[in-house]
Design a protein around this motif. Structure first.
Motif, mmCIF file in Angstrom:
data_model
loop_
_atom_site.group_PDB
_atom_site.id
_atom_site.type_symbol
_atom_site.label_atom_id
_atom_site.label_comp_id
_atom_site.label_asym_id
_atom_site.label_seq_id
_atom_site.Cartn_x
_atom_site.Cartn_y
_atom_site.Cartn_z
ATOM 1 N N THR A 1 0.835 -1.200 0.000
ATOM 2 C CA THR A 1 0.000 0.000 0.000
ATOM 3 C C THR A 1 0.876 1.259 0.000
ATOM 4 O OG1 THR A 1 -0.139 -0.024 2.412
ATOM 5 C CG2 THR A 1 -1.867 -1.161 1.216
ATOM 6 N N THR A 2 2.188 1.054 -0.027
ATOM 7 C CA THR A 2 3.127 2.173 -0.116
ATOM 8 C C THR A 2 3.315 2.573 -1.578
ATOM 9 O OG1 THR A 2 4.853 0.476 -0.025
ATOM 10 C CG2 THR A 2 4.430 1.692 1.987
ATOM 11 N N ALA B 1 9.145 0.325 0.060
ATOM 12 C CA ALA B 1 8.497 -0.766 0.799
ATOM 13 C C ALA B 1 9.151 -0.920 2.157
ATOM 14 C CB ALA B 1 8.592 -2.083 0.031
ATOM 15 N N TYR B 2 8.367 -1.388 3.110
ATOM 16 C CA TYR B 2 8.883 -1.794 4.412
ATOM 17 C C TYR B 2 9.087 -3.305 4.403
ATOM 18 C CZ TYR B 2 7.178 2.726 6.201
ATOM 19 O OH TYR B 2 6.948 4.058 6.418
ATOM 20 N N VAL C 1 10.675 -1.800 -6.596
ATOM 21 C CA VAL C 1 10.990 -1.110 -5.341
ATOM 22 C C VAL C 1 12.456 -0.691 -5.351
ATOM 23 C CG1 VAL C 1 11.250 -1.411 -2.848
ATOM 24 C CG2 VAL C 1 9.162 -2.187 -3.993
ATOM 25 N N ARG C 2 12.725 0.539 -4.982
ATOM 26 C CA ARG C 2 14.099 1.050 -4.953
ATOM 27 C C ARG C 2 14.515 1.507 -3.551
ATOM 28 N NH1 ARG C 2 14.155 -1.675 -8.422
ATOM 29 N NH2 ARG C 2 14.345 -1.305 -10.662
ATOM 30 N N GLU C 3 13.561 1.633 -2.649
ATOM 31 C CA GLU C 3 13.844 2.059 -1.273
ATOM 32 C C GLU C 3 13.227 1.040 -0.319
ATOM 33 O OE1 GLU C 3 13.031 5.977 1.505
ATOM 34 O OE2 GLU C 3 11.423 5.266 0.203
ATOM 35 N N ILE C 4 14.047 0.472 0.563
ATOM 36 C CA ILE C 4 13.564 -0.497 1.548
ATOM 37 C C ILE C 4 13.879 0.023 2.941
ATOM 38 C CG2 ILE C 4 13.970 -2.797 2.531
ATOM 39 C CD1 ILE C 4 14.252 -3.849 -0.312
ATOM 40 N N THR C 5 12.870 0.002 3.803
ATOM 41 C CA THR C 5 13.034 0.385 5.203
ATOM 42 C C THR C 5 12.765 -0.828 6.072
ATOM 43 O OG1 THR C 5 12.326 2.659 4.722
ATOM 44 C CG2 THR C 5 12.243 1.940 7.020
#
Length: 486
Positions: free
Chosen positions: A179-180, A185-186, A229-233
């Motif tokens: 849903t991001t 993405a988390y 996805v390019r950013e992961i937290t």
């Protein structure tokens, strides 16, 4: 959502269109509990009996762990409850059967493609077992076992709470819906918490600390990257304990190193660090990899040694200042985020002034202040009522600290002017359609300030989820303004 979609459910963003309603709840503090209850009551109005379309109303999450029987007793319109360790039970609760073949979906959310069996790391569950497979028995930390014997996780006085603590851990095979925004993405790397913090009931709600296998996390990250996805937290109730239950030393550092080398991953960060778990190796890992955000989120909760002792946190302002100094020395340019609780029982004016002095000295980049919430089930709830700080005083202290932080932040943001940055564009500004907004790697999603964009540079328009080069042109208390340069 992933489990329901896999079983043939079609997601809708409009509650009034749904035949099955699921309210996923929080029970951490009073305001969160009230918001959860209000939402449940709002969803009741969409049931068939009230003229709506909904045939089933399900309540899930932490409120169920705390008030399982009370929910059913006081809100009879609720058809089923699903706790934090019972995720697979959502299918039975919704009246849906086992997974079916995927169909074309009109879901407003991003439905991730299933992971192929051939790309799975050794020792993973076979694909045909997927999300319905029994979980491997989790391992626990010795600290968690000790705290359990001491009663830290006891729920015997909670109305209807199950005796067994949640043990659920999702895997790379668990169906998932994002849903991001498409580029972010988390990933949850662990569940539960073993710490004895006296203001907190998360251990009772979430169970003992348990880590996902490193291979499972890497596999999930690879799948996310393959789908844009390019950013992961990385998140968890305590990310810095990652791997201790699996026998890993400096497990978070090992995980970060395994993820940082994945092709296509532009930004990687972790949230919710515990101060005494931040090692030299962890800081060196952050410094060594260009795509690991120079960002450290470490909730300190207070700076008075006496308050920290009553909180069962430990630490002193001197210890915390040395940690901050070390982080800034090992990772040049690192941005720090923390949060504090004001009004903890027994907090004196002297304690508060000590916290205020610490904030002036530490010059934290991103800072949140929360009013103490007296939670039944937490050890602090039992502290003598004479030591409880009046709500008006708590709120006055919170406002005073935020006013102080506003000045610190404004000065720090002014130093950003003139910098060139990599900017992840998110879309139109939340505040006005005349501006767009984005984030740098020094902004975690949803919780930090924004970069407002008033000049698209050589572009007619911008593409949300895309990275651009930008220059900071002006600053405000928490936000900055930028123009796109390429």
């Amino acid at each position: 959502m992933g489990l329901l979609d896999r079983a043939g459910g079609e997601l809708t963003a409009r509650a009034e269109d749904a035949e099955i309603l699921v309210v996923n709840t929080c029970s951490f503090i009073d305001s969160a509990k009230q918001e959860s209850v209000n939402t449940i009551l709002e969803m009741v109005q969409h049931k068939v009996a009230n003229g709506g379309k909904a045939r089933r109303l399900i309540v899930a999450g932490c409120l169920v762990e705390r008030y399982r029987d009370e929910i059913r007793r006081n809100i009879p319109e609720v058809d089923a409850v699903v706790g934090t360790g019972e995720l697979e039970a959502i299918l039975e609760a919704a009246g849906l059967s086992a997974p079916v073949a995927p169909v074309e979906s009109s879901s407003p959310f991003r439905i991730l493609a299933a992971r192929a069996a051939s790309s799975v790391h050794q020792h993973s569950l076979p694909l045909d077992s997927a999300e319905v497979a029994p979980q491997l028995a989790p391992k626990f930390r010795a600290e968690g076992d000790l705290r359990e014997r001491q009663g830290r996780f006891s729920r015997e006085h909670w109305d209807g709470a199950t005796a067994a603590l949640p043990e659920y851990l999702y895997t790379e095979f668990t169906p998932r819906i994002l849903t991001t925004p498409k580029s972010s993405a988390y990933i949850k790397i662990a569940e539960g918490c073993d710490h004895p913090c006296s203001f907190c009931i998360i251990p009772q709600l979430r169970g003992k600390f348990r880590s996902r296998r490193l291979e499972s996390i890497v596999a999930e990250a690879e799948n996310l990257i393959a789908q844009g996805v390019r950013e992961i937290t990385l998140i968890g109730q305590d990310t810095t304990c990652y791997g201790e239950d699996l026998g890993l030393r400096d497990g978070l550092s090992t995980l970060l190193e395994s993820l940082a080398v994945l092709p296509g991953l532009k930004w990687l960060r972790f949230l919710y660090a515990y101060p005494n778990k931040i090692t030299t190796r962890l800081l060196e890992t952050i410094a060594r990899h260009e795509n690991i955000a120079k960002y450290l989120d470490v909730p300190l909760q207070h700076a008075s040694a006496s308050v920290l002792k009553r909180m069962k946190r430990g630490g002193t302002p001197e210890v915390f200042l040395r940690l901050i100094e070390k982080a800034r020395a090992v990772v040049p340019g690192i941005v720090l985020r923390t949060s504090f609780i004001v009004g903890f029982p027994g907090e004196t004016e002297e304690d508060f002034q000590e916290l205020e002095a610490f904030i002036r000295a530490a010059k934290i980049d991103w800072l949140g202040v929360f009013s103490y919430s007296d939670e039944e089930g937490a050890a602090a709830f039992e502290i003598d009522a004479a030591l409880k700080v009046p709500k008006r005083k708590i709120e006055a202290r919170r406002r005073r600290l935020m006013k102080l932080q506003q000045k610190i932040s404004a000065k720090a943001k002014a130093e950003w002017v003139g910098r060139e940055i990599d900017l992840l564009v998110e879309g139109e500004s939340d505040e006005t359609e005349l501006l767009w907004q984005g984030r740098t790697s020094l902004h975690a999603p949803e919780i930090d300030g924004k970069v407002l964009i008033n000049d698209f540079g050589p572009h007619e328009t911008l593409v949300p989820g895309t990275f651009y080069r930008a220059e900071i042109t002006e600053s405000h208390d928490y936000d900055v303004v930028a123009r796109i340069v390429e």
